[in-house]
Design a protein around this motif. Structure first.
Motif, PDB file in Angstrom:
ATOM      1  N   ASP A  43      51.352  52.309  19.284  1.00 30.20           N
ATOM      2  CA  ASP A  43      49.890  52.166  19.204  1.00 30.20           C
ATOM      3  C   ASP A  43      49.393  51.639  17.859  1.00 30.20           C
ATOM      4  O   ASP A  43      48.621  50.688  17.805  1.00 30.20           O
ATOM      5  CB  ASP A  43      49.207  53.508  19.488  1.00 30.20           C
ATOM      6  CG  ASP A  43      49.440  54.003  20.902  1.00 30.20           C
ATOM      7  OD1 ASP A  43      49.881  53.205  21.756  1.00 30.20           O
ATOM      8  OD2 ASP A  43      49.175  55.188  21.155  1.00 30.20           O
ATOM      9  N   ALA A  71      43.329  51.684  21.284  1.00 28.58           N
ATOM     10  CA  ALA A  71      42.254  52.662  21.171  1.00 28.58           C
ATOM     11  C   ALA A  71      41.357  52.265  20.009  1.00 28.58           C
ATOM     12  O   ALA A  71      41.831  51.720  19.001  1.00 28.58           O
ATOM     13  CB  ALA A  71      42.831  54.052  20.934  1.00 28.58           C
ATOM     14  N   GLU A  72      40.076  52.531  20.133  1.00 29.74           N
ATOM     15  CA  GLU A  72      39.136  52.187  19.063  1.00 29.74           C
ATOM     16  C   GLU A  72      39.510  52.875  17.753  1.00 29.74           C
ATOM     17  O   GLU A  72      39.449  52.271  16.682  1.00 29.74           O
ATOM     18  CB  GLU A  72      37.711  52.550  19.462  1.00 29.74           C
ATOM     19  CG  GLU A  72      36.691  52.149  18.425  1.00 29.74           C
ATOM     20  CD  GLU A  72      35.265  52.408  18.860  1.00 29.74           C
ATOM     21  OE1 GLU A  72      34.353  51.830  18.250  1.00 29.74           O
ATOM     22  OE2 GLU A  72      35.041  53.194  19.808  1.00 29.74           O
ATOM     23  N   TYR A  87      37.380  45.850  18.621  1.00 32.49           N
ATOM     24  CA  TYR A  87      37.399  46.697  19.814  1.00 32.49           C
ATOM     25  C   TYR A  87      36.275  46.292  20.772  1.00 32.49           C
ATOM     26  O   TYR A  87      36.498  46.096  21.962  1.00 32.49           O
ATOM     27  CB  TYR A  87      37.254  48.169  19.418  1.00 32.49           C
ATOM     28  CG  TYR A  87      37.197  49.104  20.590  1.00 32.49           C
ATOM     29  CD1 TYR A  87      38.361  49.550  21.201  1.00 32.49           C
ATOM     30  CD2 TYR A  87      35.980  49.538  21.100  1.00 32.49           C
ATOM     31  CE1 TYR A  87      38.313  50.415  22.289  1.00 32.49           C
ATOM     32  CE2 TYR A  87      35.920  50.399  22.182  1.00 32.49           C
ATOM     33  CZ  TYR A  87      37.091  50.828  22.771  1.00 32.49           C
ATOM     34  OH  TYR A  87      37.038  51.670  23.861  1.00 32.49           O
TER      35      TYR A  87
END
Length: 119
Positions: A43, A71-72, A87
């Protein structure tokens, strides 16, 4: 630094969060290939890769595609406010397929040559 070819822009290996072979596969890959490669990247590294790719004009769209899988919080941690913008942009429109560019960087069109003969 690695020289891509004589007289061309250099790629700084220390800036790229993935091996250059992976970067090349992303650059040459279609949408499905990009998604497959990105799925195997952790990630945080994926967020760094998205920011790295987005920051380069010729890999901007690939950067958006990679950012769409992040993911933000990861994007913000690696790129700050720019990560939040990345994002939002990656989710505001559907990602376009990775575009293939001719080796010279210009699109080649034969349509103009036909028009000039009939004008």
């Amino acid at each position: 630094m690695v020289q891509t070819k004589p007289g061309s822009q250099t790629i700084d290996e220390t800036d790229c969060p993935v091996p250059l072979a992976t970067l090349g596969a992303l650059y040459r890959g279609d949408a499905e290939t990009i998604d497959t490669i990105v799925a195997g990247i952790p990630d945080r590294t994926r967020a760094r890769l998205a920011a790295y790719l987005y920051g380069k004009s010729h890999t901007h769209e690939i950067g958006l595609r990679v950012a769409a899988t992040c993911a933000e919080t990861d994007l913000v941690q690696v790129a700050g406010v720019a990560g939040a913008v990345l994002y939002a942009q990656s989710r505001s429109r559907p990602p376009r397929p990775a575009e293939r560019i001719s080796p010279t960087g210009r699109r080649i069109s034969l349509a103009g040559s036909t028009r000039s003969r009939h004008a």
